[in-house]
Scaffold this active site. Structure first.
Site, PDB file in Angstrom:
ATOM      1  CG  HIS A  27      -8.152   7.777  -2.929  1.00 51.04           C
ATOM      2  ND1 HIS A  27      -7.786   7.434  -4.044  1.00 51.04           N
ATOM      3  CD2 HIS A  27      -7.977   7.023  -1.879  1.00 51.04           C
ATOM      4  CE1 HIS A  27      -7.455   6.067  -3.840  1.00 51.04           C
ATOM      5  NE2 HIS A  27      -7.590   5.901  -2.380  1.00 51.04           N
ATOM      6  CG  PHE A  60      -2.477   0.047   0.752  1.00 54.56           C
ATOM      7  CD1 PHE A  60      -2.802  -1.045   0.098  1.00 54.56           C
ATOM      8  CD2 PHE A  60      -3.297   1.016   1.487  1.00 54.56           C
ATOM      9  CE1 PHE A  60      -4.253  -1.134  -0.248  1.00 54.56           C
ATOM     10  CE2 PHE A  60      -4.756   0.769   1.218  1.00 54.56           C
ATOM     11  CZ  PHE A  60      -5.037  -0.080   0.264  1.00 54.56           C
ATOM     12  NE  ARG A 110      -6.886   8.041   5.878  1.00 52.02           N
ATOM     13  CZ  ARG A 110      -7.425   6.749   4.869  1.00 52.02           C
ATOM     14  NH1 ARG A 110      -6.660   5.653   5.336  1.00 52.02           N
ATOM     15  NH2 ARG A 110      -8.322   6.859   4.053  1.00 52.02           N
TER      16      ARG A 110
END
Ligand SMILES: Cc1cc2nc3c(=O)[nH]c(=O)nc-3n(C[C@H](O)[C@H](O)[C@H](O)COP(=O)(O)OP(=O)(O)OC[C@H]3O[C@@H](n4cnc5c(N)ncnc54)[C@H](O)[C@@H]3O)c2cc1C
Length: 570
Positions: A233, A118, A378
């Protein structure tokens, strides 16, 4: 008036986990939730949850300390390092607990939980269940909350905190099924209402993510922390902004511009598509802004074709369905049109690493809280982790608090009554007002301002103009009215009350963004394009001012200690 020891507002992962922890210690715990817990936004999470299990063949050397480092660096050193350590250390235990509670994680042949790479992570440490991880985790905790006997009040819209002498003693809620408001008193209240993504028009979030819980705490005097840090995102669907998980790139997906180039080579040559989200989102936006979108259009491509049908069907079946149904594109055959889209609220209600807010009797956990573990950006897979780790820690802290309460003095009934009447009067007044302004139009106006003036790239002049517009929306929102003030499922009333919360949250975001004259993580300013640790290695706190539209800003130091801030290169 209804009383419970503990009231949890919100039935997503963080609320459920807090409730289970307090309930199994023997407290009388109730969850109040606007939707059934199983319909919370947590269930939409796709990609996975991070923990240094070291199960992946390339991940055997992973440790929770390395996870802590990646998280700190990913957050551009604004995260509190003591809280980050607690989260990454707890992560491993939390995953096995969810496993033992029945969460159907994907597995290797030998039965161990699978892990995928990730963004921003040095090792493949993201545990997953296909691309439906949130759904699986959420339903596991819903089952456990039934098993432990947590009392559920579903379709309750919480609108206000009851505060007596600076101590939180409960909430006021609108019963959507029966109609009418009720006072719920408690010794401890945990807010777990999720993010505020819907203050943006271009959000991947559920419609319910309006930031109501943040606004309730803020209006009661609890500061909101680091609200200027909004995550975009890199891969929302072009048309609807529905999320295409980072897991798609974790499985090997490419990002391509209109020239067919894997453009991440220019921005993060080592991590490529798996650089942290702030960097990948800026890269995509730069390609679009500089005319290298697909056929001159304002989007780029997420290409999964080379993964092959078998892998897509096994690992990313939900992504394929969403792309087919909402963009008309089958990723097995064609690349997916994507754009950077608002995704996550790094900031939130100011808490310590036990979820406690500065107000006695009040805790917050999950996306509505700012502990802070995500700092200025984040990492993917760390939010699901945060909900469970800090949901549990909040529940445990509530238990300790209750043990320390001498004689458990009941909440003051007169204060609860007065709060209930004040809420009813407010709704009556909205009904009596003729309402020259339309709440729905104002909400859209606000969400377009945040999108257009506080996006991926920011600068003083644009943001100052945007802030003025938000202040104007707030002033005009005083003139909204209600067509119907009573009855069940009065969504008109809920949306009108939401508007006030959303504008307050948007103003905290905007004021913090204008004020922070540096670039850090997701807050990137073209007029101050460097991180400035000398002046800005600190948290922003936004305090409510009843007589003024915008917040008063103050600051608080970041807890450092283990990892010295260094340049962020990927
Ligand atoms: C599409 C999508 C995909 C994601 N994928 C990932 C991922 O793969 N990995 C990862 O780590 N993170 C992911 N995230 C982020 C993560 O899922 C969320 O941050 C997290 O699940 C939030 O959980 P929560 O418990 O804080 O709140 P939520 O799950 O949002 O729940 C909020 C709860 O509060 C209740 N509520 C809200 N307002 C009120 C009110 N006024 N009165 C009463 N109840 C109220 C709602 O009913 C709901 O039960 C994703 C987010 C999105 C949007």
């Amino acid at each position: 008036m209804i009383h419970h020891d503990v009231i949890i507002v919100g039935g997503g992962l963080s609320g459920l986990r807090a409730a289970i922890e307090a309930k199994r210690a023997g407290l009388d715990v109730a969850i109040l939730s606007q939707v059934h817990p199983g319909r919370s936004h947590s269930g939409a999470a796709q990609g996975g949850i991070n923990a240094a299990l070291g199960n992946h063949p390339d991940g055997h050397d992973d440790t929770w300390e390395k996870h802590a480092f990646d998280t700190t660096k990913g957050g551009d050193y604004l995260g509190d390092q003591d809280a980050i350590m607690k989260m990454t250390q707890d992560a491993i235990r939390v995953i096995y607990e969810m496993d033992h509670w029945g969460c159907p994680f994907s597995r290797y042949e030998d039965g161990r939980i699978t892990q995928r790479p990730f963004g921003g992570a040095g090792f493949p440490r993201c545990c997953y269940g296909a691309d439906k991880t949130g759904h699986y985790l959420l339903h596991t905790l819903v089952e456990q909350s039934y098993k432990f006997g947590v009392k559920l009040y579903v379709e309750q819209y919480v609108s206000k905190l009851i505060v007596h002498d600076g101590v939180c003693q409960g909430v006021i809620a609108y019963d959507m099924i029966r109609g009418g408001f009720e006072a719920f008193t408690a010794h401890a209240v945990v807010i777990a209402t999720g993010g505020s993504g819907r203050i943006y028009e271009n959000s991947t979030n559920a419609l319910i993510n309006t930031g109501g819980g943040m606004a309730m705490a803020y209006q009661a005097g609890v500061p909101l922390k680091d609200m200027e840090f909004i995550q975009f995102h890199p891969t929302g669907l072009f048309t609807t902004k529905i999320l295409m998980t980072e897991g798609a790139r974790g499985e090997g997906g490419y990002l391509l511009n209109g020239l067919g180039e894997r453009y991440m080579e220019k921005y993060a040559p080592k991590f490529m598509e798996l650089a942290p989200r702030d960097i990948v989102a800026r890269a995509g936006q730069t390609e679009i802004n500089e005319g290298r979108g697909i056929n001159g259009m304002p989007y780029v491509h997420l290409d999964l074709r080379h993964l092959g049908a078998e892998k897509i069907l096994e690992r990313l079946p939900g992504i394929r369905d969403l792309a087919i149904h909402f963009e008309g594109v089958d990723p097995i055959e064609e690349p997916i049109p994507v754009v950077p889209s608002q995704h996550y609220t790094m900031g939130g209600i100011d808490t310590n690493y036990d979820g406690a807010t500065p107000m006695p009797g009040l805790w917050a956990a999950g996306e509505c809280a700012c502990v802070s573990v995500h700092g200025a950006n984040r990492l993917g897979g760390n939010s699901l982790l945060e909900t469970i780790v800090f949901g549990r820690r909040s529940g445990a802290d509530v238990v300790r608090y209750m043990e320390g309460l001498s004689g458990k003095r009941p909440p003051n009934p007169r204060t609860a009554d007065a709060a209930l009447r004040a809420m009813e009067d407010k709704v009556d007044a909205l009904h009596r007002a003729k309402g020259t302004e339309d709440a729905y139009k104002l909400r859209t106006e606000m969400a377009l301002v945040t999108r257009d003036y506080f996006g991926v790239f920011r600068d003083e002049a644009t943001m100052a103009a945007g802030l003025e517009k938000l202040l104007d929306v707030k002033a005009r929102s005083k003139n909204v009215g209600l067509r119907v003030s009573t009855g069940a499922f009065n969504l008109d009333m809920i949306r009108t009350l939401d508007l006030e919360s959303m504008i307050d949250v948007a103003l905290c975001m905007a004021a913090g963004a204008v004020n922070r004259t540096e670039s850090r993580g997701a807050h990137f300013r073209t007029d101050h394009n460097k991180r400035d640790d000398a002046n800005w290695l600190k948290h922003t706190l936004a305090f409510y001012r009843p007589d003024e539209a915008g917040p008063r800003l103050d600051f608080k130091p970041v807890t450092l200690g283990t990892f010295e801030p260094q340049e962020r290169v990927y």
